[in-house]
Design a protein around this motif. Structure first.
Motif, short mmCIF file in Angstrom:
data_model
loop_
_atom_site.label_atom_id
_atom_site.label_comp_id
_atom_site.label_asym_id
_atom_site.label_seq_id
_atom_site.Cartn_x
_atom_site.Cartn_y
_atom_site.Cartn_z
N PRO A 178 57.12 27.32 29.92
CA PRO A 178 57.21 28.03 28.64
C PRO A 178 58.57 27.77 27.98
O PRO A 178 59.58 27.64 28.67
CB PRO A 178 57.07 29.50 29.02
N PRO A 179 58.59 27.72 26.65
CA PRO A 179 59.84 27.41 25.95
C PRO A 179 60.75 28.63 25.84
O PRO A 179 60.88 29.26 24.79
CB PRO A 179 59.35 26.96 24.57
N ILE A 180 61.40 28.98 26.96
CA ILE A 180 62.34 30.10 26.97
C ILE A 180 63.69 29.58 27.43
O ILE A 180 63.77 28.65 28.22
CB ILE A 180 61.86 31.25 27.88
N PHE A 181 64.74 30.18 26.92
CA PHE A 181 66.07 29.82 27.38
C PHE A 181 66.32 30.46 28.74
O PHE A 181 65.92 31.60 28.98
CB PHE A 181 67.14 30.25 26.39
N ASN A 230 73.57 31.17 34.43
CA ASN A 230 73.96 31.46 35.81
C ASN A 230 73.05 30.80 36.82
O ASN A 230 73.40 30.71 38.00
CB ASN A 230 73.98 32.97 36.05
N LEU A 231 71.87 30.35 36.40
CA LEU A 231 70.96 29.65 37.30
C LEU A 231 71.44 28.22 37.50
O LEU A 231 71.99 27.60 36.58
CB LEU A 231 69.54 29.60 36.72
N ASP A 232 71.23 27.68 38.69
CA ASP A 232 71.56 26.29 38.93
C ASP A 232 70.78 25.42 37.96
O ASP A 232 69.55 25.47 37.91
CB ASP A 232 71.23 25.88 40.37
N GLY A 233 71.47 24.64 37.16
CA GLY A 233 70.84 23.75 36.19
C GLY A 233 70.38 24.45 34.92
O GLY A 233 69.78 23.82 34.05
N ASP A 241 71.71 22.86 31.66
CA ASP A 241 71.04 21.59 31.37
C ASP A 241 69.62 21.81 30.83
O ASP A 241 69.19 21.15 29.89
CB ASP A 241 70.97 20.70 32.61
N LEU A 242 68.90 22.76 31.43
CA LEU A 242 67.54 23.08 30.96
C LEU A 242 67.59 23.59 29.51
O LEU A 242 66.73 23.23 28.70
CB LEU A 242 66.89 24.13 31.86
N ASN A 243 68.58 24.40 29.19
CA ASN A 243 68.70 24.92 27.83
C ASN A 243 69.00 23.81 26.83
O ASN A 243 68.48 23.82 25.71
CB ASN A 243 69.76 26.00 27.77
N HIS A 244 69.82 22.85 27.21
CA HIS A 244 70.10 21.72 26.32
C HIS A 244 68.84 20.88 26.09
O HIS A 244 68.58 20.44 24.97
CB HIS A 244 71.22 20.85 26.88
N HIS A 252 67.65 27.68 14.81
CA HIS A 252 68.59 27.70 13.68
C HIS A 252 70.02 28.04 14.09
O HIS A 252 70.72 28.76 13.39
CB HIS A 252 68.07 28.68 12.63
N TYR A 253 70.45 27.54 15.22
CA TYR A 253 71.84 27.62 15.62
C TYR A 253 72.16 26.43 16.50
O TYR A 253 71.26 25.71 16.94
CB TYR A 253 72.17 28.93 16.34
N GLU A 254 73.42 26.20 16.75
CA GLU A 254 73.84 25.04 17.55
C GLU A 254 74.55 25.50 18.80
O GLU A 254 75.13 26.57 18.86
CB GLU A 254 74.76 24.15 16.73
N PHE A 255 74.50 24.64 19.83
CA PHE A 255 75.25 24.91 21.06
C PHE A 255 76.70 24.63 20.82
O PHE A 255 77.12 23.76 20.16
CB PHE A 255 74.76 24.00 22.20
#
Length: 51
Positions: A21-24, A28-31, A34-37, A48-51
């Motif tokens: 599922p497309p959730i952030f 604190n979780l390993d990886g 990277d998953l969020n990026h 509508h925001y940037e990292f």
């Protein structure tokens, strides 16, 4: 209350066959970062925001 709604909706997506599922994720979780990026890159046009 909001987390309960997000959890219930996420469970419905998984029950409906969606493997990821497309959730952030928590950074604190390993990886998690990277998953969020990866998720951001995939849904860049809808977020509508940037990292």
């Amino acid at each position: 209350m909001l987390n309960a709604i997000v959890a219930a909706l996420t469970q419905k997506l998984v029950d409906g066959g969606m493997k990821h599922p497309p959730i952030f994720y928590s950074a604190n979780l390993d990886g998690g970062d990277d998953l969020n990026h990866q998720l951001y890159d995939e849904y860049r046009n809808s977020i509508h925001y940037e990292f």
